[in-house]
Design a protein around this motif. Sequence first.
Motif, PDB file in Angstrom:
ATOM      1  N   HIS A   5      31.492  48.808  46.667  1.00  0.00           N
ATOM      2  CA  HIS A   5      30.277  48.378  45.954  1.00  0.00           C
ATOM      3  C   HIS A   5      30.453  48.535  44.448  1.00  0.00           C
ATOM      4  O   HIS A   5      30.069  47.655  43.673  1.00  0.00           O
ATOM      5  CB  HIS A   5      29.068  49.185  46.452  1.00  0.00           C
ATOM      6  N   ARG A   6      31.068  49.620  44.041  1.00  0.00           N
ATOM      7  CA  ARG A   6      31.272  49.882  42.604  1.00  0.00           C
ATOM      8  C   ARG A   6      32.230  48.852  41.993  1.00  0.00           C
ATOM      9  O   ARG A   6      31.997  48.360  40.889  1.00  0.00           O
ATOM     10  CB  ARG A   6      31.809  51.314  42.426  1.00  0.00           C
ATOM     11  N   GLU A   7      33.286  48.499  42.689  1.00  0.00           N
ATOM     12  CA  GLU A   7      34.239  47.517  42.184  1.00  0.00           C
ATOM     13  C   GLU A   7      33.600  46.131  42.067  1.00  0.00           C
ATOM     14  O   GLU A   7      33.828  45.419  41.085  1.00  0.00           O
ATOM     15  CB  GLU A   7      35.452  47.455  43.106  1.00  0.00           C
ATOM     16  N   ARG A   8      32.791  45.750  43.047  1.00  0.00           N
ATOM     17  CA  ARG A   8      32.074  44.469  42.958  1.00  0.00           C
ATOM     18  C   ARG A   8      31.110  44.452  41.782  1.00  0.00           C
ATOM     19  O   ARG A   8      30.965  43.437  41.106  1.00  0.00           O
ATOM     20  CB  ARG A   8      31.334  44.182  44.254  1.00  0.00           C
ATOM     21  N   GLN A   9      30.458  45.582  41.519  1.00  0.00           N
ATOM     22  CA  GLN A   9      29.522  45.676  40.406  1.00  0.00           C
ATOM     23  C   GLN A   9      30.266  45.532  39.072  1.00  0.00           C
ATOM     24  O   GLN A   9      29.799  44.823  38.175  1.00  0.00           O
ATOM     25  CB  GLN A   9      28.787  47.008  40.460  1.00  0.00           C
ATOM     26  N   ILE A  14      31.831  42.097  34.331  1.00  0.00           N
ATOM     27  CA  ILE A  14      32.877  41.409  33.555  1.00  0.00           C
ATOM     28  C   ILE A  14      32.603  39.909  33.536  1.00  0.00           C
ATOM     29  O   ILE A  14      32.730  39.247  32.495  1.00  0.00           O
ATOM     30  CB  ILE A  14      34.270  41.721  34.142  1.00  0.00           C
ATOM     31  N   GLU A  15      32.233  39.356  34.666  1.00  0.00           N
ATOM     32  CA  GLU A  15      31.938  37.916  34.740  1.00  0.00           C
ATOM     33  C   GLU A  15      30.763  37.549  33.838  1.00  0.00           C
ATOM     34  O   GLU A  15      30.824  36.548  33.119  1.00  0.00           O
ATOM     35  CB  GLU A  15      31.635  37.532  36.183  1.00  0.00           C
ATOM     36  N   LEU A  16      29.718  38.353  33.866  1.00  0.00           N
ATOM     37  CA  LEU A  16      28.567  38.086  32.988  1.00  0.00           C
ATOM     38  C   LEU A  16      28.959  38.164  31.519  1.00  0.00           C
ATOM     39  O   LEU A  16      28.519  37.343  30.702  1.00  0.00           O
ATOM     40  CB  LEU A  16      27.432  39.054  33.294  1.00  0.00           C
ATOM     41  N   ASP A  17      29.755  39.147  31.148  1.00  0.00           N
ATOM     42  CA  ASP A  17      30.202  39.257  29.758  1.00  0.00           C
ATOM     43  C   ASP A  17      31.017  38.031  29.353  1.00  0.00           C
ATOM     44  O   ASP A  17      30.859  37.509  28.246  1.00  0.00           O
ATOM     45  CB  ASP A  17      31.045  40.524  29.560  1.00  0.00           C
ATOM     46  N   LEU A  18      31.894  37.570  30.211  1.00  0.00           N
ATOM     47  CA  LEU A  18      32.685  36.380  29.903  1.00  0.00           C
ATOM     48  C   LEU A  18      31.812  35.138  29.758  1.00  0.00           C
ATOM     49  O   LEU A  18      32.056  34.293  28.901  1.00  0.00           O
ATOM     50  CB  LEU A  18      33.749  36.156  30.979  1.00  0.00           C
ATOM     51  N   ILE A  19      30.813  35.014  30.621  1.00  0.00           N
ATOM     52  CA  ILE A  19      29.914  33.854  30.541  1.00  0.00           C
ATOM     53  C   ILE A  19      29.181  33.840  29.211  1.00  0.00           C
ATOM     54  O   ILE A  19      29.043  32.798  28.565  1.00  0.00           O
ATOM     55  CB  ILE A  19      28.931  33.860  31.729  1.00  0.00           C
TER      56      ILE A  19
END
Length: 108
Positions: A5-9, A14-19
């Motif tokens: 769960h922590r790794e998915r979070q 990271i994905e949100l920051d890149l977006i």
Amino acid sequence: MALSHRERQILAEIELDLIHQDRAFSRRFDALEAAASTTGPQRFACQISTRELVYVLLAVTLLTAVWTFVLLGAGSSCTSAQSSPPTTSTTAQSQVSTAVPHGAHRRC
């Protein structure tokens, strides 16, 4: 292996920051995801046509046939040469010409 769960979070953050930081990158990434969903998992696999497959199989068959005939022909010439009875000659000259030199071996 599933992510915790922590790794998915962390990956989601990271994905949100890149977006937010690089809009062009996120558009390209979205386009790749869309293409992957429409074309399936083998989108980068090598595609061969039926004609190419037939040509390869035909070439393998022909080469196998040629080698088979070559090997059978070589085997039959060696067996016929070995099975022929030795000839006896009365002259010394013919005995010298048919003698096999010392150290020479037949390849059959």
